[in-house]
Motif scaffolding. Structure first.
Motif, PDB file in Angstrom:
ATOM      1  N   GLN A  49       0.829  -1.185  -0.074  1.00 52.56           N
ATOM      2  CA  GLN A  49       0.062   0.106   0.158  1.00 52.56           C
ATOM      3  C   GLN A  49       0.839   1.404   0.030  1.00 52.56           C
ATOM      4  O   GLN A  49       0.501   2.040  -0.768  1.00 52.56           O
ATOM      5  CB  GLN A  49      -0.692   0.093   1.125  1.00 52.56           C
ATOM      6  CG  GLN A  49      -2.090  -1.117   1.082  1.00 52.56           C
ATOM      7  CD  GLN A  49      -2.856  -1.033   2.406  1.00 52.56           C
ATOM      8  OE1 GLN A  49      -2.616  -0.553   3.150  1.00 52.56           O
ATOM      9  NE2 GLN A  49      -4.260  -1.412   2.163  1.00 52.56           N
ATOM     10  N   MET A  50       1.730   1.411   0.772  1.00 52.00           N
ATOM     11  CA  MET A  50       2.964   2.394   0.956  1.00 52.00           C
ATOM     12  C   MET A  50       3.320   2.718  -0.523  1.00 52.00           C
ATOM     13  O   MET A  50       3.616   3.803  -0.894  1.00 52.00           O
ATOM     14  CB  MET A  50       3.927   2.078   1.841  1.00 52.00           C
ATOM     15  CG  MET A  50       3.401   2.137   3.372  1.00 52.00           C
ATOM     16  SD  MET A  50       2.639   3.678   3.870  1.00 52.00           S
ATOM     17  CE  MET A  50       4.046   4.778   3.771  1.00 52.00           C
ATOM     18  N   ASP A  51       3.954   1.417  -1.009  1.00 49.71           N
ATOM     19  CA  ASP A  51       4.589   1.508  -2.548  1.00 49.71           C
ATOM     20  C   ASP A  51       3.474   2.217  -3.597  1.00 49.71           C
ATOM     21  O   ASP A  51       3.871   2.934  -4.297  1.00 49.71           O
ATOM     22  CB  ASP A  51       5.098   0.171  -2.892  1.00 49.71           C
ATOM     23  CG  ASP A  51       6.048  -0.206  -2.401  1.00 49.71           C
ATOM     24  OD1 ASP A  51       6.846   0.694  -1.682  1.00 49.71           O
ATOM     25  OD2 ASP A  51       6.526  -1.518  -2.191  1.00 49.71           O
ATOM     26  N   GLN A  52       2.292   1.656  -3.457  1.00 50.50           N
ATOM     27  CA  GLN A  52       1.160   2.188  -4.250  1.00 50.50           C
ATOM     28  C   GLN A  52       1.014   3.711  -4.151  1.00 50.50           C
ATOM     29  O   GLN A  52       0.770   4.492  -4.897  1.00 50.50           O
ATOM     30  CB  GLN A  52      -0.057   1.454  -4.082  1.00 50.50           C
ATOM     31  CG  GLN A  52      -1.371   1.746  -4.987  1.00 50.50           C
ATOM     32  CD  GLN A  52      -2.331   0.968  -4.849  1.00 50.50           C
ATOM     33  OE1 GLN A  52      -2.528   0.226  -3.814  1.00 50.50           O
ATOM     34  NE2 GLN A  52      -3.348   1.206  -5.941  1.00 50.50           N
ATOM     35  N   MET A  53       1.095   4.103  -2.698  1.00 48.85           N
ATOM     36  CA  MET A  53       0.620   5.428  -2.314  1.00 48.85           C
ATOM     37  C   MET A  53       2.025   6.381  -2.980  1.00 48.85           C
ATOM     38  O   MET A  53       1.719   7.420  -3.434  1.00 48.85           O
ATOM     39  CB  MET A  53       0.574   5.695  -1.104  1.00 48.85           C
ATOM     40  CG  MET A  53      -0.822   5.218  -0.600  1.00 48.85           C
ATOM     41  SD  MET A  53      -1.013   5.253   1.213  1.00 48.85           S
ATOM     42  CE  MET A  53      -0.892   6.947   1.705  1.00 48.85           C
ATOM     43  N   ARG A  54       3.258   5.948  -2.634  1.00 46.88           N
ATOM     44  CA  ARG A  54       4.262   6.449  -3.386  1.00 46.88           C
ATOM     45  C   ARG A  54       4.335   6.778  -4.877  1.00 46.88           C
ATOM     46  O   ARG A  54       4.528   7.841  -5.386  1.00 46.88           O
ATOM     47  CB  ARG A  54       5.503   5.890  -2.755  1.00 46.88           C
ATOM     48  CG  ARG A  54       6.734   6.736  -3.099  1.00 46.88           C
ATOM     49  CD  ARG A  54       8.081   5.903  -2.478  1.00 46.88           C
ATOM     50  NE  ARG A  54       8.060   5.854  -0.979  1.00 46.88           N
ATOM     51  CZ  ARG A  54       7.872   4.386  -0.270  1.00 46.88           C
ATOM     52  NH1 ARG A  54       7.954   3.411  -0.824  1.00 46.88           N
ATOM     53  NH2 ARG A  54       7.765   4.516   0.966  1.00 46.88           N
ATOM     54  N   THR A  55       3.834   5.673  -5.436  1.00 43.21           N
ATOM     55  CA  THR A  55       3.697   5.594  -6.902  1.00 43.21           C
ATOM     56  C   THR A  55       2.653   7.007  -7.509  1.00 43.21           C
ATOM     57  O   THR A  55       2.801   7.458  -8.158  1.00 43.21           O
ATOM     58  CB  THR A  55       3.474   4.396  -7.521  1.00 43.21           C
ATOM     59  OG1 THR A  55       4.621   3.397  -7.099  1.00 43.21           O
ATOM     60  CG2 THR A  55       3.182   4.507  -9.064  1.00 43.21           C
ATOM     61  N   GLN A  56       1.662   6.770  -6.731  1.00 46.20           N
ATOM     62  CA  GLN A  56       0.677   7.695  -6.969  1.00 46.20           C
ATOM     63  C   GLN A  56       0.871   9.265  -6.798  1.00 46.20           C
ATOM     64  O   GLN A  56       0.711  10.097  -7.432  1.00 46.20           O
ATOM     65  CB  GLN A  56      -0.655   7.517  -6.327  1.00 46.20           C
ATOM     66  CG  GLN A  56      -1.483   6.201  -6.666  1.00 46.20           C
ATOM     67  CD  GLN A  56      -2.688   5.908  -5.681  1.00 46.20           C
ATOM     68  OE1 GLN A  56      -2.776   6.207  -4.693  1.00 46.20           O
ATOM     69  NE2 GLN A  56      -3.478   4.965  -6.212  1.00 46.20           N
ATOM     70  N   MET A  57       1.599   9.223  -5.628  1.00 43.60           N
ATOM     71  CA  MET A  57       2.153  10.635  -5.273  1.00 43.60           C
ATOM     72  C   MET A  57       3.257  11.200  -6.468  1.00 43.60           C
ATOM     73  O   MET A  57       3.183  12.281  -6.814  1.00 43.60           O
ATOM     74  CB  MET A  57       2.623  10.682  -4.039  1.00 43.60           C
ATOM     75  CG  MET A  57       1.852  10.644  -2.648  1.00 43.60           C
ATOM     76  SD  MET A  57       0.782  12.300  -2.747  1.00 43.60           S
ATOM     77  CE  MET A  57       1.982  13.292  -2.160  1.00 43.60           C
TER      78      MET A  57
END
Length: 136
Positions: A49-57
């Protein structure tokens, strides 16, 4: 941490009049033996989830940079266009003034010519018409 979150949720629920059953459902669940046995699964899902959020950011930041660059370019183009329009209007106004001045000069010249012609025609030549009329 979970205890503080639970207390805060309960305080918010009580202050806004949320039913107690709903407030209890909003409490985070305590680890059960099945999740306690697999803490790595929770860490893996949190990491994903953190990686996905980082990618989205990162995508959002890239889009924002692109939008800002496009806005700056559009702003510069608009300024250039406005300056061109201003210069065009100025030269059009100068041309109109020049035409008005020329027409005024022509009108003044015609008045002067009519005044001179009227003065020339006031004497004995007024009765004579055409070339060689004085020989008649």
């Amino acid at each position: 941490m979970k205890l503080k979150l639970t207390v805060m949720l309960l305080l918010v629920a009580v202050s806004f009049g949320v039913p107690a059953a709903f407030a209890q459902e909003a409490q985070p669940t305590l680890p059960t033996p099945s999740t306690a046995q697999h803490p790595a699964m929770d860490m893996k899902s949190m990491q994903a989830q953190m990686d996905q959020m980082r990618t989205q950011m990162e995508q959002i930041q890239a889009l924002m940079k692109d939008s800002m660059a496009k806005m700056a370019s559009a702003d510069e183009a608009m300024k250039t266009h406005m300056e061109t329009q201003k210069d065009s209007m100025k030269s059009q106004m100068e041309l109109q003034h020049a035409v008005i001045n020329q027409l005024q000069n022509m009108a003044d010249h015609m008045k002067m010519m009519m005044a001179n012609r009227g003065g020339m025609m006031s004497g004995p030549m007024r009765n004579k018409t055409g070339p060689g009329a004085e020989n008649r």
